[in-house]
Design a protein around this motif. Structure first.
Motif, PDB file in Angstrom:
ATOM      1  N   GLY A 377       0.884  -1.007   0.151  1.00 29.82           N
ATOM      2  CA  GLY A 377      -0.018   0.150   0.096  1.00 29.82           C
ATOM      3  C   GLY A 377       0.753   1.337   0.033  1.00 29.82           C
ATOM      4  O   GLY A 377       0.637   2.078  -0.713  1.00 29.82           O
ATOM      5  N   LEU A 378       1.803   1.255   0.962  1.00 25.71           N
ATOM      6  CA  LEU A 378       2.615   2.698   1.042  1.00 25.71           C
ATOM      7  C   LEU A 378       3.554   2.913  -0.313  1.00 25.71           C
ATOM      8  O   LEU A 378       3.935   3.780  -0.567  1.00 25.71           O
ATOM      9  N   VAL A 379       3.995   1.586  -0.813  1.00 21.29           N
ATOM     10  CA  VAL A 379       4.877   1.636  -2.088  1.00 21.29           C
ATOM     11  C   VAL A 379       4.001   2.375  -3.190  1.00 21.29           C
ATOM     12  O   VAL A 379       4.317   3.002  -3.846  1.00 21.29           O
ATOM     13  N   VAL A 380       2.738   1.670  -3.384  1.00 21.63           N
ATOM     14  CA  VAL A 380       1.909   2.020  -4.499  1.00 21.63           C
ATOM     15  C   VAL A 380       1.637   3.523  -4.398  1.00 21.63           C
ATOM     16  O   VAL A 380       1.535   4.172  -5.386  1.00 21.63           O
ATOM     17  N   ASN A 381       1.320   3.744  -2.958  1.00 20.87           N
ATOM     18  CA  ASN A 381       1.072   5.422  -2.842  1.00 20.87           C
ATOM     19  C   ASN A 381       2.025   6.274  -2.962  1.00 20.87           C
ATOM     20  O   ASN A 381       1.939   7.528  -2.686  1.00 20.87           O
ATOM     21  N   GLY A 382       3.313   5.753  -3.146  1.00 19.16           N
ATOM     22  CA  GLY A 382       4.689   6.817  -3.414  1.00 19.16           C
ATOM     23  C   GLY A 382       4.901   7.269  -2.178  1.00 19.16           C
ATOM     24  O   GLY A 382       5.559   8.374  -2.020  1.00 19.16           O
ATOM     25  N   ILE A 383       4.640   6.809  -0.925  1.00 21.57           N
ATOM     26  CA  ILE A 383       4.882   7.005   0.370  1.00 21.57           C
ATOM     27  C   ILE A 383       6.329   6.361   0.855  1.00 21.57           C
ATOM     28  O   ILE A 383       7.262   6.966   1.251  1.00 21.57           O
ATOM     29  N   ALA A 384       6.301   4.937   0.650  1.00 17.82           N
ATOM     30  CA  ALA A 384       7.224   4.208   0.901  1.00 17.82           C
ATOM     31  C   ALA A 384       8.443   3.688  -0.179  1.00 17.82           C
ATOM     32  O   ALA A 384       7.878   3.504  -1.444  1.00 17.82           O
ATOM     33  N   LYS A 385       9.614   3.405   0.077  1.00 19.93           N
ATOM     34  CA  LYS A 385      10.552   2.911  -0.949  1.00 19.93           C
ATOM     35  C   LYS A 385      10.213   1.360  -1.111  1.00 19.93           C
ATOM     36  O   LYS A 385       9.850   0.592  -0.150  1.00 19.93           O
ATOM     37  N   ARG A 386      10.406   0.863  -2.382  1.00 20.67           N
ATOM     38  CA  ARG A 386      10.199  -0.504  -2.845  1.00 20.67           C
ATOM     39  C   ARG A 386      11.170  -1.642  -1.854  1.00 20.67           C
ATOM     40  O   ARG A 386      10.666  -2.624  -1.635  1.00 20.67           O
ATOM     41  N   SER A 387      12.384  -1.219  -1.223  1.00 22.49           N
ATOM     42  CA  SER A 387      13.000  -1.780  -0.583  1.00 22.49           C
ATOM     43  C   SER A 387      12.584  -2.643   0.656  1.00 22.49           C
ATOM     44  O   SER A 387      12.703  -3.452   1.191  1.00 22.49           O
ATOM     45  N   ILE A 388      11.275  -1.816   1.238  1.00 25.28           N
ATOM     46  CA  ILE A 388      10.834  -2.379   2.314  1.00 25.28           C
ATOM     47  C   ILE A 388      10.022  -3.723   2.053  1.00 25.28           C
ATOM     48  O   ILE A 388       9.585  -4.624   2.919  1.00 25.28           O
ATOM     49  N   VAL A 449       5.890 -13.599  17.973  1.00 20.42           N
ATOM     50  CA  VAL A 449       6.660 -13.313  16.719  1.00 20.42           C
ATOM     51  C   VAL A 449       7.503 -11.897  17.040  1.00 20.42           C
ATOM     52  O   VAL A 449       7.207 -11.049  17.604  1.00 20.42           O
ATOM     53  N   ASP A 450       8.839 -12.379  16.527  1.00 16.04           N
ATOM     54  CA  ASP A 450       9.935 -11.139  16.853  1.00 16.04           C
ATOM     55  C   ASP A 450      10.554 -11.120  15.510  1.00 16.04           C
ATOM     56  O   ASP A 450      11.593 -11.902  15.156  1.00 16.04           O
ATOM     57  N   TYR A 451      10.459  -9.829  14.635  1.00  9.72           N
ATOM     58  CA  TYR A 451      11.040  -9.878  13.529  1.00  9.72           C
ATOM     59  C   TYR A 451      12.481  -9.297  13.897  1.00  9.72           C
ATOM     60  O   TYR A 451      12.731  -8.578  14.504  1.00  9.72           O
ATOM     61  N   GLY A 452      13.266  -9.915  12.671  1.00 10.07           N
ATOM     62  CA  GLY A 452      14.810  -9.420  12.742  1.00 10.07           C
ATOM     63  C   GLY A 452      15.213  -7.860  12.234  1.00 10.07           C
ATOM     64  O   GLY A 452      14.383  -7.318  12.015  1.00 10.07           O
ATOM     65  N   ALA A 453      16.409  -7.837  12.630  1.00  9.22           N
ATOM     66  CA  ALA A 453      16.922  -6.446  12.222  1.00  9.22           C
ATOM     67  C   ALA A 453      16.792  -6.262  10.726  1.00  9.22           C
ATOM     68  O   ALA A 453      16.930  -7.196   9.911  1.00  9.22           O
ATOM     69  N   SER A 454      16.046  -5.000  10.498  1.00  9.07           N
ATOM     70  CA  SER A 454      16.116  -4.774   8.871  1.00  9.07           C
ATOM     71  C   SER A 454      15.641  -3.069   8.987  1.00  9.07           C
ATOM     72  O   SER A 454      15.920  -2.813   9.878  1.00  9.07           O
ATOM     73  N   VAL A 455      15.459  -2.775   7.733  1.00 13.32           N
ATOM     74  CA  VAL A 455      15.398  -1.303   7.483  1.00 13.32           C
ATOM     75  C   VAL A 455      14.068  -0.849   8.389  1.00 13.32           C
ATOM     76  O   VAL A 455      13.796   0.351   8.722  1.00 13.32           O
ATOM     77  N   LEU A 456      13.196  -1.974   8.780  1.00  5.76           N
ATOM     78  CA  LEU A 456      12.106  -1.193   9.488  1.00  5.76           C
ATOM     79  C   LEU A 456      12.204  -1.671  10.906  1.00  5.76           C
ATOM     80  O   LEU A 456      11.546  -1.257  11.855  1.00  5.76           O
ATOM     81  N   VAL A 457      13.212  -2.540  11.337  1.00  5.85           N
ATOM     82  CA  VAL A 457      13.630  -2.840  12.690  1.00  5.85           C
ATOM     83  C   VAL A 457      15.021  -2.437  13.105  1.00  5.85           C
ATOM     84  O   VAL A 457      15.675  -3.057  12.713  1.00  5.85           O
ATOM     85  N   ALA A 458      15.077  -1.251  14.150  1.00  5.30           N
ATOM     86  CA  ALA A 458      16.351  -0.850  14.165  1.00  5.30           C
ATOM     87  C   ALA A 458      16.976  -1.631  15.527  1.00  5.30           C
ATOM     88  O   ALA A 458      17.609  -1.072  16.373  1.00  5.30           O
ATOM     89  N   PHE A 662      13.278   7.052   9.290  1.00  6.22           N
ATOM     90  CA  PHE A 662      12.269   7.293   8.177  1.00  6.22           C
ATOM     91  C   PHE A 662      12.942   7.471   6.898  1.00  6.22           C
ATOM     92  O   PHE A 662      12.512   7.209   5.792  1.00  6.22           O
ATOM     93  N   SER A 663      14.104   8.203   6.724  1.00  5.62           N
ATOM     94  CA  SER A 663      14.793   8.438   5.501  1.00  5.62           C
ATOM     95  C   SER A 663      15.138   7.147   4.735  1.00  5.62           C
ATOM     96  O   SER A 663      14.934   7.232   3.458  1.00  5.62           O
ATOM     97  N   GLU A 664      15.227   6.177   5.273  1.00  7.62           N
ATOM     98  CA  GLU A 664      15.626   4.774   4.669  1.00  7.62           C
ATOM     99  C   GLU A 664      14.318   4.039   4.131  1.00  7.62           C
ATOM    100  O   GLU A 664      14.468   3.270   3.418  1.00  7.62           O
ATOM    101  N   ILE A 665      13.220   4.553   4.738  1.00  6.24           N
ATOM    102  CA  ILE A 665      12.109   3.734   4.507  1.00  6.24           C
ATOM    103  C   ILE A 665      10.951   4.652   3.553  1.00  6.24           C
ATOM    104  O   ILE A 665      10.650   4.033   2.534  1.00  6.24           O
ATOM    105  N   LEU A 666      10.842   5.888   3.941  1.00  2.69           N
ATOM    106  CA  LEU A 666      10.011   6.588   3.099  1.00  2.69           C
ATOM    107  C   LEU A 666      10.849   7.429   2.079  1.00  2.69           C
ATOM    108  O   LEU A 666      11.764   8.106   2.130  1.00  2.69           O
ATOM    109  N   LEU A 667       9.864   7.889   1.109  1.00  2.00           N
ATOM    110  CA  LEU A 667      10.327   8.665   0.214  1.00  2.00           C
ATOM    111  C   LEU A 667      10.064  10.078   0.427  1.00  2.00           C
ATOM    112  O   LEU A 667       8.906  10.454   0.851  1.00  2.00           O
TER     113      LEU A 667
END
Lengths: 670, 670
Positions: A377-388, A449-458, A662-667
């Motif tokens: 949703g966020l990628v299609v709407n031009g809010i977030a980067k495809r990398s997420i 559920v415990d998601y690992g380190a990523s651009v979304l989890v610091a 946020f800069s890593e995630i959002l456009l």
């Protein structure tokens, strides 16, 4: 055949079970132009119940319909373990809580899948024009890999075939009692059959071009086969029967969830349901699988009942009304890949299959889609980067693997014969079973559920080493300047864990004193949240820190302004909440910086952004700071993702780290 | 004009506001053939909000839709009192809880009347075929007094006139903002006008014959006028304006309920509502009433806003959106009679009018209908004797009188000028105001209602001396044998008061350990309830008492069998619940006498009749015995009426008294 006009869409969802509907619900909330198709002609009316985990209920609540489930569902409070005594007679040997007390504001419940689907459908029609297109089958899939990284492209082309009513209605073995064999692992997939049949008949086809596609098309996934992905794992020899009846019985715990191990006749799991129904899961020792071939005609409701009667003897069991029944063979498999080009994704049974007894299937499938939907949703709407989008596979494949491991352990313990004594090594130790059951409860709640380190989890760990090896870390393009990746400060909030869902405790609205579970405000509408634990506002120094933090966020070049489209409200991409710990009566709402309660020319101040951890008039004290593990004086700042998982934690002065997160995630927006 | 065919009905309800809809809802649950008509062409879409008392929410819950109100409504938690300081500037001087903590599981909320009506309408269509017939007016009423006591007769004849669309749509003063002047006490009633107009136009009439009729047709009640009853009391000089706006203001307590007294400019009451709306009640000192005549054209939303601005100065107040407004003059009156022959009844504004500020109007009106509906239902269905109908007037007229007294006291304090100091005798003392406010809160919750001795309430007092002098006591025909009337033993349950509603505390279902507010089982379906506080079942002697009580009730000639139609389930007229105090895990459900968990051949045992006062896994301990004031060892027995009011309390051995209680009320069944 008529060729309907070609139409582009943002998202094509194949399969309208709970996972597909979850994906469609996100699409609705994100305002996507989405289509959802299903080869079946009607939704599920019988059977197909599953337990709903605490986490699934929390997710439903974030979409606004948990209350409907909570009201209609059967609540399961206690698990009773029944085992043979020395004489071989079954006895109640233990009682344990079904949901671990304190882990969620919800407890596990059971409700017919058809009702869950109804609530999704009602939500879809309330928030969008998305409607499930039934009797529609995907027939051809083509992906233009060269355009995968182009935000504006529609690299997916799918030919859809519209079925006639006959073809879309599944074959039923009996006219009296609906069965679920057509969805069972014992049934052959009928998709190819349906495509072949429909070719000879009247009908229409159309070609759809889509930006993204999600295959929620079950264990035999047509989408998975087109991608050439495969499932890894094994089929077991266990055959299970499932019977939904209104029981007539003198078994005392028929309204409890029970695991009954008989001495010699196998095991039954009792799952009390809504409307006086009870589901029985029974291992069918009479029906043996010879390799992959099972004699399905040997399985009837009567056979399943007889097996249950034998296990539950000397208690009596019969029924006048049977609602549904099915049988299945356990397969425990995980897909090797969850996505192609981060354009076509697989969720649910299409990438993991396992036994249904632990009530996990529908939950994990829905949660796959829940993890994925907002990212698309966020990628299609031009809010977030495809990398997420890469984080979908890294986050969910590990969950699927954990699920298979859990199922493997649990199924073995449940299916085995009870040990006669400590020396009986071939038998299953009942204390080991109880122990596994209790430990399994945390997993089964969906809250482990415990998601690992990523651009979304610091998290501090190296994101390249997490999960399945996909590099889901920051791209470090221009934002690091040699200072390394952003790492949150877990120690500031001991019970708000990065990678796990933001827990909920009661707080009061500062403006009207109403108590709320804070999670009520973490709605699934695609927004990131900054939760400012503002600490003790009566301390002048702390108040200054809070106002300074507000100043930073309000600056024209702050990460909030930079990532919010200028035509949108300031809280439309990143929403800020305040929870302070000073006495409610000693704080004036309007004294806080305006960014914490934005002004609207037509509607005045926003009164739903500032909360306080204080005593309520009628609901006690939420003790939110204590429960969250946050210092009552100095507070901290937390970033929650749109799916309520915690992304980052820091001090009020760590605005630069938030900016980098946020800069890593959002456009950037124009 | 077309003459439609004559039709008989059990109950004709005139007026489809909340009171009429409440009566229709009872009719639906009791399975009556009822009709409900309203002269208006559509339901209410704006304005007409009222606070909902705790008791109203409890009643909604007994019909199954309190959750919808609770979710949508604005919850009012705190009342802030604002008064002038020495310099004349308004200051917050006090905060008090809006609902007294602990008195109910609900707290007072505010919601638009149109939504309440929607929930009633949804409930009607779920449980019956009753639909509101809009644009239908009663034109003639005839009562055959000679047949009043004949159970099978239809002594009421009403001619109905069907209006065209034009005539049914109320006149609106402005096209921009809907106003409520057409319903205001300042407006002339238009019923006669509508009848006259409709005569000259096309339309239809029909003649209805009814067993019973309820006039819920408001302050100008056409029904009341036909009966020749009159209202007793006075019109006051106070003119009030009401404005529903989304305020733009820096007044800090705009989301709290506030009573603001300015030094010289009058008073305003602030009522925060749903969807950011706020209602302002303002006394219009500029508009004076000369006798009965008020210049309505002088009242506009702008005038009301200006008055509010003056009172709330120096705070700013404006709005972009106004949802609705109205003005009214306070009349404080009670009808001299509430019923004719116990066949035609008046409820709500038709028999009591007062100011709306305390949020009482809709509540008391609905509760009139709630008191009456089940009585008519049981009599029509041949379950109860006609003598219970007399208790409608005896029980509700006193409530109306109490309401007027409350309103009189409250209005004077609210409308008056604040005293400058202790010597200022013409002014209102603010401590007196606060005191009245706090005391009024109990009354305003709706939970202070305490019905007097009657055939339905086994209090010791003489029922002939209660309330308005109507003799509503037992008829003593053949059941007393000189031993006097049945009197319950109040001392056995110190917090379950005969004449008051049965309070609710948390208990656990014995069969599945689920926690429930006990009131959830006291549904409004026309059944009386026997609640057996079974005490400590682990004590052998007490267990024997409980089983002996069960034996008595199960006898073929017991009051339960005698009053239950032989074709109906044993719990269809009188339902039995058990609440015991032994540890849940030490009691086996099926050990209790069968009468406490009736068996059904198709559905097995009834698992929803036996409860326990014990610790839950997730919701704490309800401490029901302690809260109900019942001895944990010996227990007691309570009879609750179909409207949850307590009729009788006794020992487990007092079965003969229970028999006599029910014999006075219920008819023997073949």
């Amino acid at each position: 055949m008529v060729q309907l006009e070609d139409l582009n869409c943002d998202l094509l969802i194949v399969g309208a079970g709970p996972a597909g509907l979850m994906a469609a619900t996100w699409a609705a909330r994100c305002g996507l132009h989405a289509r959802i198709i299903d080869k079946r002609g009607s939704k599920v009316f019988h059977g197909q119940a599953d337990g709903l985990q605490c986490r699934s209920l929390e997710i439903f609540d974030s979409f606004g319909f948990a209350d409907r489930v909570w009201k209609e569902a059967n609540h399961m409070l206690e698990i009773c373990l029944w085992n043979p005594d020395e004489s071989g007679r079954i006895r109640r040997t233990d009682r344990i809580p079904d949901t671990i007390p304190g882990i969620s504001r919800f407890q596990q419940v059971v409700l017919h899948q058809g009702r869950i689907e109804r609530f999704f459908l009602d939500s879809l029609s309330k928030y969008s024009k998305i409607e499930v297109e039934r009797g529609v089958l995907p027939a051809e899939l083509d992906i233009d890999h060269s355009k995968s990284e182009d935000y504006d492209a529609y690299p997916i082309t799918v030919k859809l075939r519209h079925l006639g009513d006959d073809a879309a209605t599944p074959f039923q073995h009996s006219t009296n009692v609906p069965d679920g064999l057509f969805r069972s692992s014992l049934a052959k997939d009928d998709t190819d059959d349906l495509i072949r049949k429909s070719k000879g008949k009247e009908g229409t086809t159309e070609t759809v071009r889509a930006k993204y596609m999600i295959g929620c098309d079950g264990a035999h996934s047509w989408t998975r086969r087109q991608l050439g992905f495969h499932m890894e794992g094994e089929q077991t020899d266990f055959i299970w029967g499932v019977l939904d009846i209104v029981p007539i019985t003198n078994f005392p715990d028929i309204r409890m969830r029970c695991a009954i191990h008989s001495a010699e006749s196998g095991s039954v799991m009792v799952i009390p349901r809504e409307n006086k129904l009870v589901r029985l899961y029974i291992q069918l020792t009479e029906v043996r699988s010879a390799g992959q071939q099972v004699d399905r005609s040997a399985i009837t409701p009567e056979i399943i009942l007889k097996a249950a009667q034998k296990i539950m003897s000397p208690y009596k069991l019969s029924y006048d009304y049977c609602d549904w029944w099915t049988a299945y063979q356990i397969g425990q498999r995980v897909g090797n890949k969850f996505s192609c080009d981060d354009r076509v994704f697989l969720v649910g049974d299409a990438v993991h299959t396992h036994s249904p007894k632990a009530g996990q299937g529908m939950n994990v499938s829905m949660q796959d889609a829940y993890n994925l939907g907002w990212k698309i949703g966020l990628v299609v709407n031009g809010i977030a980067k495809r990398s997420i989008l890469k984080t979908y596979q890294s986050e969910r494949r590990r969950v699927a693997q954990d699920l298979i491991a859990f199922d493997h352990r649990f199924s073995r313990l449940f299916s085995g014969r009870p040990a006669k004594d400590a020396a009986d090594e071939a038998g299953i130790s009942m204390s080991e079973f109880k122990d596994a059951f209790e430990k399994g409860n945390m997993f089964a709640s969906g809250l482990a559920v415990d998601y690992g380190a990523s651009v979304l989890v610091a998290k501090a760990e190296d994101s390249a080493d997490q999960r399945d090896g996909t590099d889901v870390g920051p791209q470090t393009n221009g934002h690091t300047n040699g200072i390394g990746k952003v790492v949150g400060k877990q120690e500031l909030a001991s019970n708000i864990k990065m990678g796990m869902r933001f827990p909920s405790f009661q707080v009061l609205n500062q403006a009207d004193a109403r108590p709320w579970q804070f999670a009520k405000f973490l709605k699934s509408d695609g927004r990131f949240r900054v939760i400012l634990f503002a600490g003790n506002l009566k301390n002048t120094q702390q108040f200054e820190r809070v106002q300074a933090f507000g100043e930073q966020l309000a600056k024209p070049d702050s990460f909030i302004h930079r990532h919010t489209p200028p035509t949108k409200r300031i809280d439309s991409v990143i929403e800020i909440f305040v929870i302070h710990s000073a006495p409610r009566r000693e704080v004036e709402f309007l004294d806080l910086h305006e960014i914490f309660h934005p002004f609207d020319e037509k509607k005045g101040w926003d009164y739903n952004k500032v909360f306080v951890d204080d005593l309520s008039y009628h609901e006690g004290h939420g003790e939110a700071y204590k429960n969250y593990g946050v210092d009552k004086e100095r507070g901290c700042v937390v970033i929650a993702r749109p799916d309520q998982y915690v992304g980052w934690i820091g001090e009020l002065e760590d605005v630069r780290d938030m900016d980098r997160y946020f800069s890593e995630i959002l456009l950037p927006q124009a």
